[in-house]
Design a protein around this motif. Structure first.
Motif, mmCIF file in Angstrom:
data_model
loop_
_atom_site.group_PDB
_atom_site.id
_atom_site.type_symbol
_atom_site.label_atom_id
_atom_site.label_comp_id
_atom_site.label_asym_id
_atom_site.label_seq_id
_atom_site.Cartn_x
_atom_site.Cartn_y
_atom_site.Cartn_z
ATOM 1 N N SER B 41 -4.358 -38.051 18.495
ATOM 2 C CA SER B 41 -3.590 -38.716 19.547
ATOM 3 C C SER B 41 -2.410 -39.475 18.958
ATOM 4 N N GLN B 85 -4.253 -38.123 26.841
ATOM 5 C CA GLN B 85 -5.715 -38.080 26.760
ATOM 6 C C GLN B 85 -6.309 -39.002 27.825
ATOM 7 N N ASP B 170 -3.130 -33.401 25.061
ATOM 8 C CA ASP B 170 -4.114 -34.148 24.283
ATOM 9 C C ASP B 170 -5.464 -34.159 25.006
ATOM 10 N N GLU B 171 -6.344 -33.301 24.556
ATOM 11 C CA GLU B 171 -7.696 -33.209 25.110
ATOM 12 C C GLU B 171 -7.699 -33.079 26.627
HETATM 13 MG MG LIG Z 1 -7.387 -38.695 20.768
#
Ligand SMILES: [Mg+2]
Ligand SMILES: Nc1ncnc2c1ncn2[C@@H]1O[C@H](COP(=O)(O)OP(=O)(O)OP(=O)(O)O)[C@@H](O)[C@H]1O
Lengths: 482, 251
Positions: B41, B85, B170-171
């Motif tokens: 991240s 995220q 991000d994820e």
């Molecule tokens: Mg992360």
């Protein structure tokens, strides 16, 4: 709280002799306040004796009173003898001849607010004749209102044309002795607005001081009186969405609203007086008393305010919920930046049965500014089943500013339901970053987040007002972050 | 298109990225995998220009420009998009109002005319279908009261509207139910083309079954320790990070 005008009359100190007043014939008087000055104002305005008596009674009352010190604001003492209390409406010769003579900073702000040129001229006090056809606009409005039986005129005009109404209602909501500034206003007010909506009439348009041409010259002690007779309905817009610079320091207005049975008054304000410069120099002291009286059953008074200007704001639009089932509402956004201070809030006084009130207050402080919410919810003994909901949110921008909440609750009836919620948040770096990542500039992102925070209040404003209030917020908070 | 060279970055005194290098060309999809706290991240945030990260060494070039010199909004204008995220809630700010401001700021920066309300509405109505979200999400506050999975879908919806050149996700697959994962993956695949580069941060091989990457990288202790094709993800799934990290250390 039942000081009707008749009682007020009977209380007037009759000892006063009219005869001793000396005539002064200039148009602007020397600074200072005394009984002669008050008589002079009254005479200039060609007022009936009862009006002068009212003023003098207020003045004598004021002399006995002390300036309040409890508001969460800080300022140099005001020298009341250094203010000039009467100045005739400016003659066209004294006004700026064109926009070139107006402070460029002011024009820049108008520009940002997207105010059309002809309106800019009006706001800046440029002597306009034919540029903006305000007279005919106003006339069209007047005739439409007259057809509906609505009276909407300046306070001075009302004293001349509708003395019975003025006498009946003046001071019946905000009595002379209510507070220091209301007493001062009662003594020296020079003009303001008067509005009467007859029984069963739904006012055919939003009433706005803007459409009353002389409104821009009402000066620092205005008086507004609005009476909604049984079953009537009115929405009133006050103020100007652009910053009116005022050379005067003190602004002490009084607004009284009266709603009879089944009547509804919606009163919206966008206040943007001069706030002073970045260093806290100059600016208006805005000490205003606004109160509505839900005198009749099922009546409703709703206050919505957006306060962005003034160096100091001290203002608590309040509602007396006297009629059974009456409703009071208060929606407020108060923004302070730089060295501005605001101490604002409301009082909801529940007297009748099944009365309910809602308070939504949003305070925003940036830089070194202080912002306080002060609210009283009072449930009287006889107010069975009263309900109140209060929500008080503060938003801080930076760490040198402050937000303060002073909620007072007095419940003397056990059936009351009073709910209070309060939050304080900082404008989040992560929120700002999120917006910027989507392509929105930092300044626009701040505006967006602040406007989102204020949404519950803005949605109560009439459409055009809401749009301008949003822009105004942007102007006020310019450069507050980063 | 994106060239990261020996990037070092820290927060306060904590070193997080330690000489990270990565090359992303036009139209490529890169998956980045790695243990919790390894700096994935952080990399995404540094690329998007978030405050608080000190870049202490290395360089990032994007389309020939020094990316690190640009403000977050300038990067967005230049076509960089980050699907967060943890998407933040912005109460009271209408979801598509923010998006419209973003789209028009980007268009303006490119000298294109801004979309009016009607044109914009047509655009978002079209794009929201891609993530099978109900239209009422458009008018709610930004992520306000959205479920975890709805927030993630909203990110992809925004990506679809903004049409970035480089999207960093991000994820985006974390916290999605099985159906939603499929929808999000389909959405991303739909947006995949020769012009658009995508960097996918993920913990799960499963996503990579749907979105087949051109490259897979393992990020550990702030640097890329191993790169490979999509088969690397399968290997990681089987062996875990330990083994790869040991190998990398030995090498
Ligand atoms: Mg992360
Ligand atoms: N604001 C911060 N202050 C201090 N440390 C931070 C901060 N942000 C991140 N870190 C630390 O930096 C390291 C890398 O964090 P990062 O969020 O980049 O990890 P990640 O690889 O994305 O992990 P995950 O898989 O759990 O999302 C972690 O040890 C984290 O605690």
């Amino acid at each position: 709280m039942s000081t009707h005008a008749e009682d007020v009359e009977s209380l007037v100190d009759k000892e006063y002799e009219h005869g001793f007043v000396t005539d002064i014939d200039s148009d602007t008087i020397e600074p200072g306040l005394n009984e002669e000055v008050i008589s002079f104002i009254s005479k200039k305005k060609n007022e009936p004796a009862w009006m002068l008596d009212y003023r003098l009674k207020a003045y004598r009352q004021w002399l006995k009173m002390e300036e309040p010190l409890w508001a969460h604001v800080d300022y140099e003492p005001i020298d009341y003898q250094s203010i000039s209390y009467y100045s005739a409406p400016k003659s066209k010769d004294d006004m700026p001849k064109s926009l070139d003579e107006v402070d460029p900073k002011l024009l820049e702000t108008y520009e940002k607010l997207g105010i059309p040129l002809h309106e800019q001229k009006m706001l800046a006090g440029v002597a306009v004749d034919a540029v903006f056809d305000s007279v005919s606009v106003a006339t069209t409005f007047k005739s439409k209102l007259a057809d509906a039986g609505v009276i909407f005129c300046s306070f001075s005009e009302a004293v001349q044309e509708h003395p019975e109404l003025v006498q009946k209602y003046l001071g019946s909501v905000v009595p002379i002795a209510d507070n220091y500034f209301s007493a001062l206003n009662a003594a020296v007010f020079t003009d303001g607005s008067f509005c009467y909506i007859p029984k069963g009439v739904r006012c055919p348009m939003e009433l706005s001081t803007y459409f009353r041409i002389n409104a821009s010259n009402t000066g620092q002690f205005e008086r507004t009186l609005i009476v909604a007779d049984e079953g009537s309905h009115v929405s009133y817009l006050e103020g100007c969405t652009a910053p009116m610079r005022d050379e005067n320091q003190l602004h002490a207005a009084v607004v009284e609203l009266i709603a009879l049975d089944d009547a509804e008054i919606k009163y919206s304000t966008v206040q943007n007086w001069y706030p002073g410069d970045e260093n806290g120099k100059g600016g208006i002291y805005n000490f205003v008393t606004k109160r509505g009286d839900c005198r009749g059953r099922n009546s409703k008074i709703s206050w919505t305010q957006v306060e962005t200007g003034s160096a100091i704001t001290w203002k608590y639009p309040s509602s007396l919920l006297r009629g059974d089932n009456s409703v009071g509402e208060f929606y407020s956004v108060a923004v302070t930046n730089n060295y501005q201070q605001a101490d604002t809030g409301t009082k909801m006084i529940h007297i009748g049965k099944n009365t309910s009130s809602t308070i939504i207050s949003k305070g925003i402080s940036a830089r070194f500014a202080q912002n306080a919410y002060r609210g009283l919810v009072k449930i009287s003994k006889g107010a069975d089943n009263a309900r109140n909901y209060t929500q008080c949110d503060s938003l801080l921008m930076g760490d040198k500013c402050g937000a303060h909440t002073f909620p007072y609750i007095e419940a003397k009836n056990s059936s009351a339901q009073v709910e209070h919620e309060a939050t304080t948040s900082k404008i989040g770096d992560d929120q700002l970053f999120y917006c910027r990542q989507r392509g929105v500039s930092e300044e626009d992102a701040v505006n967006m987040i602040v406007n989102g925070f204020c949404k519950d209040v803005f949605k109560e404003l009439p459409m055009e007002f809401a749009v301008e209030a949003q822009k105004l917020l942007g102007v006020t908070l310019e450069g507050a972050v980063g | 298109m994106l060239s990261i060279n020996d990037l070092h970055s820290q927060i306060d005194d904590k070193k997080i990225l330690n000489g990270l290098s990565l090359e992303v060309n036009k139209g490529e999809v890169h998956a980045i995998m790695g243990p919790n706290g390894s700096g994935k991240s952080t990399l995404a945030n540094v690329l998007a220009g978030r405050d608080g990260y000190d870049v202490t060494g290395g360089s990032v070039t994007y389309e020939g420009q020094d990316l690190l010199e640009m403000s977050p909004e300038e990067r967005a204008w230049a076509g960089i998009f980050l699907a967060f995220q943890y998407p933040v809630e912005i109460p009271g700010v209408n979801n598509i109002y923010l998006l419209k401001a973003g789209v028009n700021a980007i268009r303006k920066s490119r000298g294109e005319t801004e979309l009016d309300a009607v044109e914009f509405l047509a655009l978002v109505r079209e794009k929201i279908k891609l993530v099978k979200m109900k239209e009422d999400f458009m008018s709610r506050g930004v992520n306000e009261g959205f479920s975890g999975g709805e927030k993630k879908r909203n990110e992809i919806f925004q990506m679809a509207v903004l049409e970035p050149k480089l999207a960093i996700l991000d994820e985006t697959d974390s916290g999605l139910d099985i159906d939603a994962l499929k929808i999000v993956a389909d959405g991303v695949n739909h947006l995949r083309n020769e012009e658009r580069s995508i960097v996918l941060v993920t913990h799960y091989q499963r996503l990579l079954n749907y979105i087949v990457p051109d490259f897979v990288h393992v990020l550990a202790n702030g640097r890329i320790i191993k790169s490979g094709g999509s088969e690397l993800a399968l290997q990681l799934e089987e062996q875990g990070y330990e083994q790869v990290m040991r190998e990398a250390e030995a090498a």
